[in-house]
Design a protein around this motif. Structure first.
Motif, PDB file in Angstrom:
ATOM      1  N   ALA A  97       0.846  -1.201   0.000  1.00  0.00           N
ATOM      2  CA  ALA A  97       0.000   0.000   0.000  1.00  0.00           C
ATOM      3  C   ALA A  97       0.877   1.245   0.000  1.00  0.00           C
ATOM      4  O   ALA A  97       1.947   1.266   0.608  1.00  0.00           O
ATOM      5  N   LEU A  98       0.404   2.267  -0.695  1.00  0.00           N
ATOM      6  CA  LEU A  98       1.126   3.536  -0.805  1.00  0.00           C
ATOM      7  C   LEU A  98       0.110   4.664  -0.769  1.00  0.00           C
ATOM      8  O   LEU A  98      -1.025   4.477  -1.211  1.00  0.00           O
ATOM      9  N   THR A  99       0.536   5.823  -0.310  1.00  0.00           N
ATOM     10  CA  THR A  99      -0.339   6.980  -0.458  1.00  0.00           C
ATOM     11  C   THR A  99      -0.114   7.571  -1.850  1.00  0.00           C
ATOM     12  O   THR A  99       0.948   7.394  -2.438  1.00  0.00           O
ATOM     13  N   SER A 100      -1.134   8.246  -2.366  1.00  0.00           N
ATOM     14  CA  SER A 100      -0.975   9.081  -3.577  1.00  0.00           C
ATOM     15  C   SER A 100      -1.977  10.215  -3.455  1.00  0.00           C
ATOM     16  O   SER A 100      -3.018  10.053  -2.811  1.00  0.00           O
ATOM     17  N   ILE A 129      -6.460   5.763 -11.739  1.00  0.00           N
ATOM     18  CA  ILE A 129      -6.052   4.370 -11.464  1.00  0.00           C
ATOM     19  C   ILE A 129      -7.070   3.372 -12.029  1.00  0.00           C
ATOM     20  O   ILE A 129      -8.248   3.688 -12.167  1.00  0.00           O
ATOM     21  N   LYS A 130      -6.563   2.171 -12.318  1.00  0.00           N
ATOM     22  CA  LYS A 130      -7.438   1.157 -12.901  1.00  0.00           C
ATOM     23  C   LYS A 130      -7.616  -0.044 -11.977  1.00  0.00           C
ATOM     24  O   LYS A 130      -8.656  -0.682 -11.964  1.00  0.00           O
ATOM     25  N   LYS A 165      -0.997   6.925 -10.998  1.00  0.00           N
ATOM     26  CA  LYS A 165      -0.906   6.067 -12.189  1.00  0.00           C
ATOM     27  C   LYS A 165       0.368   5.223 -12.139  1.00  0.00           C
ATOM     28  O   LYS A 165       0.357   4.032 -12.463  1.00  0.00           O
ATOM     29  N   LEU A 166       1.472   5.848 -11.712  1.00  0.00           N
ATOM     30  CA  LEU A 166       2.744   5.129 -11.595  1.00  0.00           C
ATOM     31  C   LEU A 166       2.599   3.958 -10.618  1.00  0.00           C
ATOM     32  O   LEU A 166       2.961   2.817 -10.933  1.00  0.00           O
ATOM     33  N   ALA A 167       2.055   4.231  -9.436  1.00  0.00           N
ATOM     34  CA  ALA A 167       1.908   3.178  -8.414  1.00  0.00           C
ATOM     35  C   ALA A 167       0.975   2.081  -8.921  1.00  0.00           C
ATOM     36  O   ALA A 167       1.242   0.881  -8.753  1.00  0.00           O
ATOM     37  N   ASP A 168      -0.104   2.481  -9.567  1.00  0.00           N
ATOM     38  CA  ASP A 168      -1.086   1.525 -10.095  1.00  0.00           C
ATOM     39  C   ASP A 168      -0.449   0.642 -11.164  1.00  0.00           C
ATOM     40  O   ASP A 168      -0.587  -0.586 -11.142  1.00  0.00           O
ATOM     41  N   ASN A 169       0.294   1.257 -12.071  1.00  0.00           N
ATOM     42  CA  ASN A 169       0.952   0.494 -13.138  1.00  0.00           C
ATOM     43  C   ASN A 169       2.007  -0.460 -12.584  1.00  0.00           C
ATOM     44  O   ASN A 169       2.293  -1.488 -13.188  1.00  0.00           O
ATOM     45  N   CYS A 170       2.622  -0.077 -11.459  1.00  0.00           N
ATOM     46  CA  CYS A 170       3.644  -0.946 -10.851  1.00  0.00           C
ATOM     47  C   CYS A 170       3.012  -2.113 -10.096  1.00  0.00           C
ATOM     48  O   CYS A 170       3.718  -2.996  -9.620  1.00  0.00           O
TER      49      CYS A 170
END
Ligand code: KIV
Length: 257
Positions: free
Chosen positions: A21-24, A76-77, A31-36
Motif C-alpha cells: 500500500a502507498l499513499t498518492s 487508477i485502474k 498512475k505510476l503506483a497503479d501500473n507498478c
C-alpha cells in the motif's frame, strides 16, 4: 488485470502474501503506483504535510480530500482506493456519514479511513450499517499530534500493549474491514495481525503485519517535513529523485553555454 477487491485483500492475508500500500495525492504518482502493481492506494490526509507543506495533517478539509480523491480515482485502474476522513469530519455519526458518502460517491473511494478513538465506536457502527467500508487507524494518530517530533513508538508497556490489542479486536467486532497500525511495537503488531481476520497494514510497526503502507514521498525521500527514521537511506547522495534533478540542472547549464 481486474480491480483489486476486498475479497482479494482478504485472500492475500489468509495466504500470507504481503499486501502493498502507498499513499498518492495526484494523477501522475497514482498512475505510476497503479501500473507498478500496488494493491492499495490511500489518499491520506498526510497531504497536509507533503502537498500543503504544513507541520501536521490538521488543516486538511473535506474539500481537499474530495479534490484529491477524485483526481486519484480517475487515474487508477486496479488498486483498491481508500480515502482519509480528515480531522473534524467525523465528530458525530450524521456528519461522518454525510462526509463518507462524499468520498465514496461516483465510484471514487472504495473505503474510508478514520483514526479510531474510543468515542468513535458509534461512528464506525453507523458507517458500516450504511454500507460504507471502513478502515480504522490505531497506534500513533497523526490527527492528535502536532509535530513529527511527537512521534514515538507505542505499545511497549504491558498496559499499552493490552489496550492496543483490545482496541484492534473491538474494531474488527464493530465491522471495520481493515486496520492500519502506525508506529506500534513490532511484537504487539504481530499479535494483532495473528488475532484478527481482517488485513492489518503497518507503518513503522515492524515486519509482521499483513501488509505495509508508506507515504509515497517518503519512499523518494523528499517529504516536506523529513523522512521517518525507519526509511532513511544511509547514503543521502543516492536519493533517486535528487540524482535525476541534479542531472537535469547540470545539463540545462550546459545547453546555455
Ligand atoms: O495520511 C496518511 O498518509 C496515513 C498513512 C501514514 C497511513 O494515514
Amino acid at each position: 488485470m481486474p480491480k483489486i477487491s476486498l475479497k482479494k485483500l482478504n485472500f492475500l492475508k489468509k495466504n500470507k502474501i504481503g499486501i502493498s500500500a502507498l499513499t498518492s495525492y495526484d494523477a501522475s504518482f497514482a498512475k505510476l503506483a497503479d501500473n507498478c502493481g500496488i494493491d492499495i492506494i490511500l489518499v491520506g490526509d498526510s497531504l497536509g504535510e507533503v502537498i500543503q507543506g504544513n507541520p501536521n495533517t490538521h488543516s486538511v478539509t473535506m474539500n481537499d480530500m474530495c479534490y484529491h480523491t477524485k483526481i486519484v480515482s480517475k487515474a487508477i485502474k486496479k488498486a483498491f482506493l481508500i480515502a482519509d476522513m480528515p480531522k473534524n469530519s467525523y465528530k458525530t455519526k450524521n456528519q461522518a456519514l454525510k462526509n463518507a458518502k462524499k468520498l465514496v460517491a461516483k465510484n471514487m473511494a472504495d473505503m474510508v479511513k478514520i483514526e479510531f478513538q474510543e468515542k468513535d465506536v458509534e461512528i464506525v457502527e453507523h458507517l458500516i450499517s450504511h454500507n460504507i467500508l471502513v478502515c480504522s487507524h490505531i497506534g500513533i494518530l497523526p490527527q492528535t499530534i502536532k509535530n513529527k517530533s511527537d512521534y514515538k513508538k507505542i505499545g511497549k508497556t504491558r498496559s499499552e500493549a493490552n489496550r492496543l490489542i483490545n482496541e484492534a479486536m473491538l474494531i474488527e467486532k464493530l465491522g471495520s474491514q481493515m486496520l492500519i497500525v502506525e508506529c506500534i511495537d513490532e511484537q504487539v503488531a504481530k499479535i494483532i495481525s495473528e488475532k484478527l481476520y481482517i488485513p492489518t497494514i503497518g507503518i513503522g510497526s515492524g515486519k509482521s503485519c499483513d501488509g505495509q503502507i508508506r507515504v509515497i514521498y517518503d519512499i523518494f525521500e523528499i517529504s516536506f517535513n523529513g523522512v521517518p527514521g525507519f526509511l532513511k537511506s544511509k547514503n543521502k547522495k543516492l536519493n533517486p529523485m535528487k540524482i535525476i534533478l541534479e542531472k537535469y540542472i547540470t545539463n540545462t547549464n550546459k545547453y546555455k553555454i
